[in-house]
Design an enzyme around this catalytic site. Structure first.
Site, mmCIF file in Angstrom:
data_model
loop_
_atom_site.group_PDB
_atom_site.id
_atom_site.type_symbol
_atom_site.label_atom_id
_atom_site.label_comp_id
_atom_site.label_asym_id
_atom_site.label_seq_id
_atom_site.Cartn_x
_atom_site.Cartn_y
_atom_site.Cartn_z
ATOM 1 N N ARG A 23 -4.112 2.496 -0.540
ATOM 2 C CA ARG A 23 -4.437 1.402 -1.462
ATOM 3 C C ARG A 23 -5.954 1.338 -1.592
ATOM 4 N NH1 ARG A 23 -0.044 -2.088 -2.514
ATOM 5 N NH2 ARG A 23 1.742 -1.691 -1.168
ATOM 6 N N HIS A 59 5.812 -3.759 -7.118
ATOM 7 C CA HIS A 59 5.877 -4.817 -8.138
ATOM 8 C C HIS A 59 6.171 -4.206 -9.510
ATOM 9 C CE1 HIS A 59 4.111 -7.368 -5.045
ATOM 10 N NE2 HIS A 59 4.483 -8.399 -5.789
ATOM 11 N N ARG A 112 -2.097 -5.626 -10.753
ATOM 12 C CA ARG A 112 -2.056 -4.958 -9.447
ATOM 13 C C ARG A 112 -3.312 -4.100 -9.237
ATOM 14 N NH1 ARG A 112 0.585 -7.610 -6.328
ATOM 15 N NH2 ARG A 112 1.138 -5.964 -4.874
ATOM 16 N N HIS A 118 -3.703 -1.391 -5.947
ATOM 17 C CA HIS A 118 -3.139 -0.125 -6.429
ATOM 18 C C HIS A 118 -4.147 0.661 -7.251
ATOM 19 C CE1 HIS A 118 0.984 -0.452 -5.186
ATOM 20 N NE2 HIS A 118 1.071 -1.667 -5.671
HETATM 21 O O1 LIG Z 1 3.653 -1.889 -3.941
HETATM 22 P P1 LIG Z 1 3.269 -3.286 -4.339
HETATM 23 O O2 LIG Z 1 3.241 -3.459 -5.831
HETATM 24 O O3 LIG Z 1 2.045 -3.767 -3.672
HETATM 25 O O4 LIG Z 1 4.440 -4.188 -3.867
HETATM 26 C C1 LIG Z 1 4.663 -4.445 -2.510
HETATM 27 C C2 LIG Z 1 5.972 -5.127 -2.361
HETATM 28 O O5 LIG Z 1 6.939 -4.154 -2.668
HETATM 29 C C3 LIG Z 1 8.235 -4.611 -2.630
HETATM 30 O O6 LIG Z 1 8.987 -3.513 -2.949
HETATM 31 C C4 LIG Z 1 8.574 -5.080 -1.238
HETATM 32 O O7 LIG Z 1 9.872 -5.608 -1.199
HETATM 33 C C5 LIG Z 1 7.602 -6.165 -0.834
HETATM 34 O O8 LIG Z 1 7.866 -6.510 0.501
HETATM 35 C C6 LIG Z 1 6.193 -5.672 -0.976
HETATM 36 O O9 LIG Z 1 5.326 -6.760 -0.739
#
Ligand SMILES: O=P(O)(O)OC[C@H]1O[C@@H](O)[C@H](O)[C@@H](O)[C@@H]1O
Length: 299
Positions: A23, A59, A112, A118
């Site tokens: 990240r 997300h 994000r 990300h």
């Molecule tokens: O990868 P991203 O967009 O940061 O999302 C993280 C989230 O992804 C989800 O798939 C998980 O269920 C969550 O627990 C987690 O917080």
């Protein structure tokens, strides 16, 4: 929709474990590519410090698969309209709904990336992976009639596969939770580290939701209410929606203690199971009983 969300999120976990994506908020501090400590300063926010690996975005994947199901379900109604003006209306609805779909996906992706959680390629991958999962599910009509046994077997499969994968790689000296210490080290504020975001927390939440849905759909309460005489009435549906939204808000106030990890996982499973169970079985049953009693009194 819940099936797609759960299976999509499960695939997201497995992809994250396979792809080992960094990240930006920690990568920028560790990379050697910027000479003389000239690495850019990335601002962090209370939701930046996700603890799982970064690729693909959970997300973006969750949002695209759930919205894909909603849009295609809505369009499947308009496609049945046959006369000429209906074709124009269908095209218009198609354009509007898919535009909304892409506006939402782009907004999720930008947000994000903006909060430094990300890289752009991770959110793009998330959106397309989500669409693929959702499209595959449209060709799996068996989930509409799945028995409780199928729900439990699916749950066990998802759990055993994920845990097995984690343990086998651990035996090979590969720690799939490698990203958690990085998040703890580079997060600007320790209070922003949330146990909710760890890979196993997501897994437990999904298993709970699928189990609760299976219990609810295969319960007597569901058959009596959602397949009963009131189920087609608009008033029944509106009351169910209002009561469900109110109950879900109440669940939001229930905060699970995070000091003991195992207790957190167990309670998180129970809470996730209770939510679909409430919406699918408990609320419709109460609304149905209320409407039946009122009807009897009026007669
Ligand atoms: O990868 P991203 O967009 O940061 O999302 C993280 C989230 O992804 C989800 O798939 C998980 O269920 C969550 O627990 C987690 O917080």
């Amino acid at each position: 929709m819940i099936w797609v969300a759960v299976i999509g999120d499960w695939f997201n976990l497995i992809f994250k474990w396979i792809l080992f994506g960094h990240r930006p908020y920690w990568w920028v501090q560790e990379t050697m590519i910027y000479p003389n400590q000239s690495s850019p300063c990335l601002e962090q926010f209370p939701i930046t410090c996700e603890t799982g690996p970064g690729s693909p975005s959970g997300h973006a994947m969750g949002s695209s698969c759930v919205w894909y199901v909603m849009v295609t379900a809505a369009l499947s109604y308009t496609v049945r309209w046959k006369d000429k003006s209906a074709v124009t209306l269908h095209r218009l609805t198609w354009s509007i709904l898919w535009s909304i779909f892409w506006i939402i996906q782009i907004s999720v992706c930008i947000s994000r990336v903006f909060i430094a959680t990300h890289f752009p390629h991770q959110v793009i991958l998330g959106v397309f992976a989500g669409i693929l999962v959702a499209a595959a599910f449209e060709r799996t009509p068996a989930i509409q009639t799945a028995s409780l046994r199928t729900y439990i077997q699916t749950n066990l499969f998802l759990f055993i596969f994920a845990l097995g994968f984690y343990l086998i790689l651990k035996l090979l000296d590969i720690d799939l939770l490698w990203s958690v210490p990085k998040a703890k080290k580079w997060c600007a504020n320790p209070d922003w580290i949330n146990i909710d975001t760890t890979p196993f927390a997501g897994l437990v939440r999904n298993l709970g939701a699928l189990f609760g849905l299976g219990l609810g759909i295969n319960s007597e309460m569901f058959s009596t209410s959602c397949k009963g005489k009131n189920s087609c009435k608009m008033s029944f549906r509106l009351l169910c929606i209002a009561a469900s939204l109110a109950m879900l808000q109440l669940y939001n106030f229930v905060k699970i203690p995070t000091h003991t990890e195992y207790l957190f996982y167990i309670l998180s499973f129970c809470k996730s199971a209770a939510m679909p169970l409430t919406v699918v079985a408990l609320v419709p049953y109460c609304v149905h009983s209320l409407m039946s009693t009122t009807e009897k009194k009026l007669n």
